[in-house]
Design a protein around this motif. Structure first.
Motif, short mmCIF file in Angstrom:
data_model
loop_
_atom_site.label_atom_id
_atom_site.label_comp_id
_atom_site.label_asym_id
_atom_site.label_seq_id
_atom_site.Cartn_x
_atom_site.Cartn_y
_atom_site.Cartn_z
N LEU A 277 0.82 -1.20 0.00
CA LEU A 277 0.00 0.00 0.00
C LEU A 277 0.86 1.26 0.00
N LEU A 278 1.97 1.23 0.73
CA LEU A 278 2.88 2.38 0.75
C LEU A 278 3.42 2.68 -0.64
N LEU A 279 3.81 1.64 -1.36
CA LEU A 279 4.35 1.83 -2.71
C LEU A 279 3.27 2.33 -3.67
N MET A 280 2.06 1.82 -3.53
CA MET A 280 0.98 2.30 -4.38
C MET A 280 0.70 3.79 -4.11
N GLY A 281 0.78 4.18 -2.83
CA GLY A 281 0.64 5.60 -2.50
C GLY A 281 1.79 6.42 -3.07
N PHE A 282 2.99 5.87 -3.05
CA PHE A 282 4.17 6.53 -3.62
C PHE A 282 3.99 6.76 -5.12
N ILE A 283 3.50 5.75 -5.81
CA ILE A 283 3.25 5.86 -7.25
C ILE A 283 2.20 6.93 -7.53
N ALA A 284 1.13 6.91 -6.76
CA ALA A 284 0.07 7.91 -6.95
C ALA A 284 0.59 9.32 -6.71
N THR A 285 1.44 9.48 -5.71
CA THR A 285 2.01 10.79 -5.41
C THR A 285 2.90 11.28 -6.55
N ALA A 286 3.65 10.36 -7.17
CA ALA A 286 4.49 10.74 -8.31
C ALA A 286 3.64 11.26 -9.47
N PHE A 287 2.53 10.59 -9.75
CA PHE A 287 1.63 11.07 -10.81
C PHE A 287 1.04 12.43 -10.43
N LEU A 288 0.71 12.61 -9.15
CA LEU A 288 0.14 13.88 -8.69
C LEU A 288 1.15 15.03 -8.86
N ILE A 289 2.39 14.81 -8.43
CA ILE A 289 3.42 15.85 -8.57
C ILE A 289 3.60 16.22 -10.03
N ASP A 290 3.66 15.21 -10.89
CA ASP A 290 3.84 15.47 -12.32
C ASP A 290 2.68 16.29 -12.88
N ALA A 291 1.46 15.94 -12.50
CA ALA A 291 0.29 16.66 -13.01
C ALA A 291 0.25 18.10 -12.50
#
Length: 553
Positions: A453-467
């Motif tokens: 779950l931590l890694l999935m949150g990390f991935i989602a945060t990366a997409f958010l920062i990029d957007a």
């Protein structure tokens, strides 16, 4: 860059043909190897720029790597000293040993943000070596300490002294290197810490065996004395070699300082320090960057704790202590290779998001297998292997991304880096207790599954920062710019027709509206370059589109 220019950096041997020294040289195997390394480190640069970056690598990056290597050694010294005679000699009882770490972390966390804030006000070439000098004094004191309470005080002060090094070096490295160079350098810096962890046990074991009783001192005391001696050398070298900022480093020539400033300005990066006041803090905490990057940094670090449990897992399933420790060594080597490789790829393809998302997806697969407790042990070891590949190589990418996104303000970047490290430091005091208690060994079911779950949150945060970053760029480049042309000026922009005004659309194209032309050479940084052909001189000018004003570099 011509052949003769490359020779200065790669060691090519030239064989003139009919007196023409620009003929293709004969190339030795060693020269070919150095040329390959040179091209990957420095890319396509002018001889002057390549020389500048080479100087920075030797002085700034070399100091940073050696300092981080020593920091990791110092972090492991206490544990080695404790099991090598400190406990009996100083009568360490109960949880005294735990309090030694606690006092260190209290000092470390308290000084993270203030240290980086102070670094924006003073010369790094003085401040950082002074921290090393204080570090030397305190570490040396550990070699002559006589009571547990004295260790508590020294450890607290040592935390204050060490707190500024890591975020300070991240900040200073980001103040010099361009985005095409930053990923590789950040990864090399982080790798130095991994190298320290890899060889610390072997080096310290040799010291413990050979130095016990020398000059009447126990072997555990020599650990601190020798570490302090190396730190003193590092501090001395720092006073001589460390740079300050691109616009005020005294040992660079005027031309090199101008080049250092110009190459960062072309990417929208500021080399000018501004005031540090409450308004800066209000701006930081009203921006999305501080929350997004702190979340990414905390999630990435929390998700990378799983591979550290391999030694405990191996011992609990039946391996002896020596074998359990040996099983962790290949993972450390793979960790180092992945960090450097991911940093190189992030620079090569100019992407930070995918250099987080792709490895983290591999990490999700690894943690899923560990959570399922795949057997036999060879499959479990493979799961640890791909977890290391997926989790250990992304933290340097996050720091590189922070530097890029916050390049316009040195103060914002310094403070947010300090805040990020403070939050992860607090997190490190909690996560092991919640996810990795030894009582859960060898299965660590909660830790492995929650890390998915931590890694999935990390991935989602990366997409958010990029957007969010792309949204900011779109808003910036939609701003309308106006330029005044000097009377009688024959002003062109890279050969384009003249226009009075120019508007930049989402695709980075310039719409000609008046007598000055505009060309966007770096759309991400929203920069333009104006060439005054009338005076036969070339002047780079950076236009801050977000504010609608003009800054001459």
């Amino acid at each position: 860059m011509g052949w003769l220019d490359l020779a200065r950096f790669t060691g090519y041997r030239y064989v003139p043909v009919d007196g023409n020294t620009e003929e293709m040289p004969s190339v030795s195997v060693w020269g070919s190897f150095k040329h390959s390394v040179f091209r990957r480190l420095y890319g396509e640069k002018s001889p002057e720029e390549a020389e500048l970056v080479s100087i920075l690598d030797k002085r700034l990056l070399g100091f940073a790597m050696l300092g981080y290597f020593l920091k990791v050694l110092d972090m492991t010294n206490l544990a080695n000293a404790y099991i090598s005679g400190m406990e009996e000699e100083l009568n360490v009882q109960g949880i005294d040993y735990n309090w030694m770490y606690t006092f260190f972390w209290i000092g470390y966390l308290l000084m993270q943000v203030p240290s980086n804030a102070l670094l924006t006000r003073v010369r790094p070439s003085l401040y950082l070596p002074c921290l090393e000098l204080l570090w030397f004094i305190l570490t040396l004191s550990m070699g002559f300490v006589r009571s547990v309470h004295a260790i508590f005080a020294i450890r607290f002060l040592l935390g204050l002294a060490e707190a500024g090094f890591y975020p300070g070096m991240i900040y200073l490295i980001g103040s010099w290197y361009t985005k095409e160079e930053l990923g590789k350098r950040s990864s090399l810096f982080i790798t130095a810490g991994s190298l320290g962890g890899l060889i610390s046990g072997v080096m310290q074991a040799a010291l413990l065996k050979g130095m016990n009783g020398v000059l009447g001192l126990s072997s555990w005391r020599w650990l601190f004395i020798i570490d302090a001696s190396i730190t003193l050398l590092l501090s001395t070298v720092g006073f001589l070699l460390l740079p300050d900022y691109p616009n005020n480093t005294k040992w660079l020539t005027q031309e090199q300082r101008e080049l250092a400033v110009a190459r960062l300005a072309k990417q929208g990066r500021s080399s000018t320090r501004k005031s540090l006041n409450l308004a800066v803090f209000r701006t930081i905490f009203s921006s999305w960057q501080v929350y997004a990057f702190v979340a990414a940094w905390m999630l990435g670090h929390a998700a990378s704790e799983g591979p550290h449990q391999l030694g405990i897992v191996a011992k609990k399933v039946g391996f002896d202590a020596v074998t359990a420790n040996l099983l962790t060594s290949p993972l450390t080597l793979i960790d180092m290779v992945c960090i450097i490789g991911n940093g190189y790829l992030s620079d090569r393809y100019q992407t930070r998001k995918w250099c987080i998302v792709i490895p983290s997806t591999i990490g999700v697969i690894g943690y899923t297998l560990l959570g399922m407790w795949v057997q036999p042990f060879g499959f479990l070891y493979f799961a640890f292997l791909i977890t290391v590949i997926g989790t250990k190589c992304t933290n340097s990418i996050v720091m590189t991304w922070v530097t890029e996104v916050l390049g316009e303000s040195m103060e914002h970047r310094a403070l947010i880096v300090g805040i990020m490290n403070t939050c992860t430091g607090i997190q490190h005091t909690v996560i092991p207790l919640l996810l990795w208690p030894v009582t859960d060994a060898p299965y660590f079911t909660t830790g492995f599954r929650f890390s998915v779950l931590l890694l999935m949150g990390f991935i989602a945060t990366a997409f958010l920062i990029d957007a969010l970053h792309k949204r900011d760029l779109r808003r910036t480049t939609k701003r309308k710019l106006s330029f005044n042309v000097p009377d009688g000026g024959d002003t062109f922009l890279n050969g384009h027709a003249m226009a009075m005004e120019a508007r930049v659309d989402d695709a980075g194209m310039a719409e000609m509206l008046g007598p000055v032309a505009l060309e966007v050479k770096n759309h991400d940084a929203a920069e333009v370059y104006l060439i005054n052909r009338h005076s036969h001189s070339s002047q780079d000018m950076h236009y801050d589109m977000s504010k609608g004003d003009i800054e001459r570099n």
